[in-house]
Motif scaffolding. Structure first.
Motif, PDB file in Angstrom:
ATOM      1  N   GLU A   1      65.084  12.742   9.281  1.00 23.64           N
ATOM      2  CA  GLU A   1      64.536  12.868  10.424  1.00 23.64           C
ATOM      3  C   GLU A   1      64.091  14.553  10.701  1.00 23.64           C
ATOM      4  O   GLU A   1      62.742  14.644  10.954  1.00 23.64           O
ATOM      5  N   LYS A   2      64.703  15.503   9.946  1.00 19.35           N
ATOM      6  CA  LYS A   2      64.234  16.928  10.282  1.00 19.35           C
ATOM      7  C   LYS A   2      62.988  17.091   9.156  1.00 19.35           C
ATOM      8  O   LYS A   2      61.854  17.576   9.397  1.00 19.35           O
ATOM      9  N   LEU A   3      63.077  16.345   7.990  1.00 12.38           N
ATOM     10  CA  LEU A   3      61.856  16.424   7.121  1.00 12.38           C
ATOM     11  C   LEU A   3      60.731  15.905   7.728  1.00 12.38           C
ATOM     12  O   LEU A   3      59.461  16.121   7.561  1.00 12.38           O
ATOM     13  N   LEU A   4      60.817  14.792   8.373  1.00 10.73           N
ATOM     14  CA  LEU A   4      59.641  14.016   9.272  1.00 10.73           C
ATOM     15  C   LEU A   4      59.078  15.205  10.206  1.00 10.73           C
ATOM     16  O   LEU A   4      57.981  15.205  10.259  1.00 10.73           O
ATOM     17  N   THR A   5      59.976  15.887  10.834  1.00  3.00           N
ATOM     18  CA  THR A   5      59.630  16.662  11.905  1.00  3.00           C
ATOM     19  C   THR A   5      58.622  17.941  11.296  1.00  3.00           C
ATOM     20  O   THR A   5      57.869  18.299  11.928  1.00  3.00           O
ATOM     21  N   VAL A   6      58.926  18.224   9.986  1.00  3.44           N
ATOM     22  CA  VAL A   6      58.083  19.233   9.456  1.00  3.44           C
ATOM     23  C   VAL A   6      57.173  18.823   8.728  1.00  3.44           C
ATOM     24  O   VAL A   6      56.229  19.290   7.840  1.00  3.44           O
TER      25      VAL A   6
ATOM     26  N   ALA B   1      62.983  22.846   7.921  1.00  2.76           N
ATOM     27  CA  ALA B   1      63.991  21.640   8.170  1.00  2.76           C
ATOM     28  C   ALA B   1      65.241  22.075   8.019  1.00  2.76           C
ATOM     29  O   ALA B   1      66.190  21.604   8.904  1.00  2.76           O
ATOM     30  N   ARG B   2      65.712  22.951   6.981  1.00  2.00           N
ATOM     31  CA  ARG B   2      67.096  23.379   6.777  1.00  2.00           C
ATOM     32  C   ARG B   2      67.611  24.417   8.074  1.00  2.00           C
ATOM     33  O   ARG B   2      68.618  24.131   8.477  1.00  2.00           O
ATOM     34  N   ALA B   3      66.674  25.133   8.478  1.00  2.00           N
ATOM     35  CA  ALA B   3      66.830  25.933   9.873  1.00  2.00           C
ATOM     36  C   ALA B   3      67.278  25.064  11.045  1.00  2.00           C
ATOM     37  O   ALA B   3      68.267  25.274  11.814  1.00  2.00           O
ATOM     38  N   LEU B   4      66.513  23.726  11.014  1.00  2.00           N
ATOM     39  CA  LEU B   4      66.832  22.990  12.012  1.00  2.00           C
ATOM     40  C   LEU B   4      67.711  21.847  12.068  1.00  2.00           C
ATOM     41  O   LEU B   4      67.975  21.356  13.142  1.00  2.00           O
ATOM     42  N   ALA B   5      68.242  21.916  10.795  1.00  2.00           N
ATOM     43  CA  ALA B   5      69.264  20.707  10.671  1.00  2.00           C
ATOM     44  C   ALA B   5      70.496  20.852  11.483  1.00  2.00           C
ATOM     45  O   ALA B   5      70.830  19.645  11.999  1.00  2.00           O
ATOM     46  N   MET B   6      70.898  21.754  12.157  1.00  2.00           N
ATOM     47  CA  MET B   6      72.306  21.898  12.871  1.00  2.00           C
ATOM     48  C   MET B   6      71.782  21.944  14.310  1.00  2.00           C
ATOM     49  O   MET B   6      72.671  22.282  14.984  1.00  2.00           O
ATOM     50  N   ASP B   7      70.552  21.728  14.757  1.00  2.00           N
ATOM     51  CA  ASP B   7      69.984  21.571  16.062  1.00  2.00           C
ATOM     52  C   ASP B   7      70.479  22.826  16.696  1.00  2.00           C
ATOM     53  O   ASP B   7      71.227  22.847  17.453  1.00  2.00           O
ATOM     54  N   PRO B   8      69.914  23.948  16.114  1.00  2.00           N
ATOM     55  CA  PRO B   8      70.629  25.174  16.667  1.00  2.00           C
ATOM     56  C   PRO B   8      69.717  25.739  17.943  1.00  2.00           C
ATOM     57  O   PRO B   8      68.763  25.355  18.311  1.00  2.00           O
ATOM     58  N   GLU B   9      70.635  26.503  18.749  1.00  2.00           N
ATOM     59  CA  GLU B   9      70.346  27.014  19.905  1.00  2.00           C
ATOM     60  C   GLU B   9      69.429  28.106  19.840  1.00  2.00           C
ATOM     61  O   GLU B   9      68.601  28.402  20.751  1.00  2.00           O
ATOM     62  N   TYR B  10      69.526  28.957  18.719  1.00  2.00           N
ATOM     63  CA  TYR B  10      68.608  30.128  18.353  1.00  2.00           C
ATOM     64  C   TYR B  10      67.976  29.925  16.926  1.00  2.00           C
ATOM     65  O   TYR B  10      68.681  29.348  16.090  1.00  2.00           O
ATOM     66  N   ILE B  11      66.894  30.475  16.691  1.00  2.00           N
ATOM     67  CA  ILE B  11      66.266  30.179  15.824  1.00  2.00           C
ATOM     68  C   ILE B  11      65.670  31.579  15.489  1.00  2.00           C
ATOM     69  O   ILE B  11      64.907  32.325  16.025  1.00  2.00           O
ATOM     70  N   LEU B  12      65.905  31.985  14.011  1.00  2.00           N
ATOM     71  CA  LEU B  12      65.153  33.407  13.771  1.00  2.00           C
ATOM     72  C   LEU B  12      64.049  33.018  12.605  1.00  2.00           C
ATOM     73  O   LEU B  12      64.490  32.377  11.463  1.00  2.00           O
ATOM     74  N   TYR B  13      62.864  33.581  12.750  1.00  2.00           N
ATOM     75  CA  TYR B  13      61.898  33.319  11.557  1.00  2.00           C
ATOM     76  C   TYR B  13      61.645  34.582  11.032  1.00  2.00           C
ATOM     77  O   TYR B  13      61.207  35.584  11.547  1.00  2.00           O
ATOM     78  N   ASP B  14      61.806  34.557   9.504  1.00  2.00           N
ATOM     79  CA  ASP B  14      61.492  36.225   9.081  1.00  2.00           C
ATOM     80  C   ASP B  14      60.139  35.831   8.229  1.00  2.00           C
ATOM     81  O   ASP B  14      59.849  35.078   7.213  1.00  2.00           O
ATOM     82  N   GLU B  15      59.068  36.384   8.745  1.00  2.00           N
ATOM     83  CA  GLU B  15      57.749  36.054   7.954  1.00  2.00           C
ATOM     84  C   GLU B  15      57.215  34.940   7.681  1.00  2.00           C
ATOM     85  O   GLU B  15      56.995  34.568   6.645  1.00  2.00           O
ATOM     86  N   PRO B  16      57.067  33.856   8.726  1.00  2.00           N
ATOM     87  CA  PRO B  16      56.906  32.558   8.439  1.00  2.00           C
ATOM     88  C   PRO B  16      55.519  32.341   7.703  1.00  2.00           C
ATOM     89  O   PRO B  16      55.395  31.341   6.857  1.00  2.00           O
ATOM     90  N   THR B  17      54.550  33.227   7.948  1.00  2.00           N
ATOM     91  CA  THR B  17      53.244  32.996   7.272  1.00  2.00           C
ATOM     92  C   THR B  17      53.215  33.745   5.791  1.00  2.00           C
ATOM     93  O   THR B  17      52.042  33.680   5.295  1.00  2.00           O
TER      94      THR B  17
END
Ligand SMILES: Nc1ncnc2c1ncn2[C@@H]1O[C@H](COP(=O)(O)OP(=O)(O)O)[C@@H](O)[C@H]1O
Ligand SMILES: [Mg+2]
Lengths: 242, 364
Positions: free
Chosen positions: A120-125, A149-165
């Protein structure tokens, strides 16, 4: 809500953060802009407790981050997902195992449920069917997606992105920006993204903060940021547009 | 009036007003003067200066710097109060800072080194304690470990190291026998070569040679793998997923090396004794049967046990030292190489010191 209050951090006699104050509202995506080496990654690591500040504190949902209590720190991190700068995938595991690792180690889900969640998470991304590839077989953009997908796996309340692009070509960077924006709309996780890429910042941020010489020198919505007369911000924007 | 630089022997003076437009020209003149004065002093009289600005102040600092590069000491004298004040304000202070750092040098460096070493040692003890804790916890509960990792690691550490361990032990046994054969023959004590080889291989050379080889092979592999994972933020990623890196990465290696090391060390001992046997047969006219009987008779249970205890301890040291250096890596990919080398040196050093320590407690 994430509240950063008076955070200072030095390495040896090199002061990186000199009193950072910033509040990120629930469900909001805050982008922290700053030059390379200005301490953006350090700030994210302080929020998630991978580094300990010299002074000041971070409140996550009103609770101070328990830097000195490893047990509580582990529990707090369960609410977080983090996308690392170079994705930081484990080479010896497949894509599916990478995404499902947190679930396998920290929940009582059985193998079938884990593999369903991973799919499901892989589909999301947008990477359905890539479970059995190894990270070495992926392109930079695909690695970032797996990291997401790994960051989303645990359905987090908070997400941190380090230089996504960072490290992606402009087209792939644009795709990742859209993906992050969709995810933010869909899941409404309270998020902090750090980047030096102003286009990415304008695309994914609800509000934008500028980190300069160890301090936050500007906070505002995307429109406010584009219109501001703050000379540091103007210089930063001019330096990259065109 | 623009500045004029007049040079007479080891002294010089500047007249007029030294401001920004003059800087390039005057600097070139100074440069020429410095070039012919290596190893001496240039005294510059500033009393003729009527005016100076930030450019001029920077120029004077730059001349001092370049003089240092050419081993010429540049001294300024006679500046009037106004000029001195402006120099003080605009001076980069580089000269003063460099001098200060040199003065604080030795003592400060010793202090910093001592502090870092001590802090590193405390971290190492913490890691060792964690490793032991999670190793025992892992025996009781399977969660948080890595299935299959132990077997992979054991094969990697044990089986792959086998050829080199066996070859080296065989040669060490043979060399020991050759060296002692000449002496023993003079006293007609040929038979004692069996005692000598058996005892020294079982107590010392078997465990020690195995440990040194594994420190070079497996210790370095552990250090570089963990260092790479630290540099690529994989360790941070594990932590954010609520996984303890010591438990997930170090402990399987710890089990594997603690199991492989004693086994390898027993094989090393046997092969070393075999090496001695061949030398004894060829040079000392001892039949294999006699040699073997003598070797078996002389060996006590204590010799075997101490050898095994040592090799388990060496295994623990090699694994924790490798992991410690891996987690401490600094400075990106380049740092991985540096920390790996450092870990091997430290592991071999620790193994030899520990061996010395064991010899003291077991045999004195
Ligand atoms: N673990 C560390 N030890 C020493 N210095 C560090 C460490 N982590 C970061 N730094 C320093 O902190 C500064 C900011 O780093 P970082 O946050 O990675 O920058 P960026 O804004 O590009 O993400 C850099 O000068 C870096 O050298
Ligand atoms: Mg960074």
């Amino acid at each position: 809500m994430i509240e950063i209050k008076g955070i200072e951090k030095s390495f040896g006699d090199h002061q990186v953060l000199a009193g950072v104050d910033l509040t990120v509202g629930t469900g909001e995506t805050m982008v922290i802009l700053g030059r390379s080496g200005c301490g953006k990654s350090v700030l994210l690591k302080l929020v998630i407790g991978l580094l300990k500040p010299d002074s000041g504190q971070v409140l996550v949902g009103g609770e101070p981050v328990p830097y000195d209590r490893p047990g509580d720190l582990f529990r707090m991190r369960g609410k977080f997902g983090m996308l690392f700068q170079a994705a930081a995938l484990f080479d010896s595991l497949t894509v599916g195992e990478n995404v499902g690792l947190g679930l396998k180690e920290n929940t009582s889900l059985n193998a079938g449920e884990i593999s369903r969640r991973v799919k499901e998470k892989l589909l999301t991304v947008g990477l359905d069917g890539a479970e059995f590839l190894k990270p070495a077989e992926l392109s930079g953009g695909m690695k970032k997606r797996v990291g997401l997908a790994r960051a989303l796996a645990m359905d987090p309340e908070y997400i941190l992105y380090d230089e996504p692009t960072t490290g992606l070509d402009p087209v792939m960077g644009g795709v990742i920006n859209e993906l992050i924006r969709d995810l933010q709309h869909k899941f409404r996780a309270t998020s902090i993204a750090v980047t030096h890429d102003i286009h990415s910042a304008f695309r994914i941020g609800d509000r934008i903060a500028l980190l300069h010489e160890g301090r936050i020198v500007h906070v505002g919505t995307v429109a406010e940021t584009k219109a501001t007369r703050n000379p540091v911000v103007e210089e930063f924007i001019e330096g990259q547009s065109g | 009036m623009p500045a004029r630089l007049v040079i007479e022997g080891d002294s010089a003076h500047i007249e007029g007003s030294l401001t920004f437009p003059d800087v390039r020209r005057v600097l070139a003149e100074f440069e020429r003067a410095l070039a012919v004065r290596t190893g001496s002093t240039l005294e510059v009289d500033l009393s003729g200066l009527t005016r100076i600005d930030s450019g001029g102040a920077a120029l004077l600092d730059e001349v001092t710097e370049r003089g240092r590069g050419r081993n010429v000491r540049v001294a300024y004298t006679g500046a009037c109060d106004e000029v001195a004040e402006i120099r003080r304000i605009f001076s980069s202070g580089a000269g003063a800072r460099v001098a200060e750092r040199e003065r604080a040098g030795l003592l400060q460096r010793c202090g910093v080194w001592g502090y870092h070493t001590w802090a590193g040692f405390l971290e190492f003890l913490q890691l060792t304690a964690d490793t032991f804790y999670w190793s025992f916890a892992g025996l009781v509960s399977k969660r948080g470990g890595r299935k299959g990792a132990f077997v992979t690691q054991a094969l990697l550490i044990g089986v792959d190291a086998l050829p080199v361990v066996l070859t080296i032990s065989f040669l060490v046994g043979a060399i020991l026998a050759l060296q002692s054969a000449a002496q023993l023959r003079q006293f007609g004590a040929n038979i004692f070569v069996a005692d000598l080889i058996a005892v020294s291989m079982a107590r010392e050379m078997g465990p020690l040679m195995t440990a040194i080889i594994l420190a070079g092979r497996s210790g370095s592999a552990i250090a570089s793998e963990i260092a790479t994972m630290t540099v690529t933020e994989e360790i941070d990623a594990l932590k954010t997923m609520g996984i303890n890196p010591v438990r997930y990465i170090v402990v399987p290696k710890f089990y594997a090396i603690s199991l492989c090391m004693p086994l390898l060390s027993i094989l090393a001992t046997l092969v070393g004794i075999l090496g001695g046997l061949i030398v004894a047969f060829l040079y000392l006219d001892l039949t294999p049967a006699v040699y073997t009987r003598e070797a078996i008779e002389i060996l006590t249970a204590k010799d075997i046990v101490t050898g095994l205890v040592k090799s388990v301890a060496f295994a623990g040291l090699i694994c924790t030292i490798g992991a410690h250096y891996g987690f401490r890596v600094q400075g990106g990919a380049e740092g991985v190489g540096r920390t790996t080398t450092a870990s091997v040196v430290a592991a071999i050093f620790a193994v030899v010191v520990a061996d010395c320590f064991f010899s003291l407690i077991f045999y004195f």
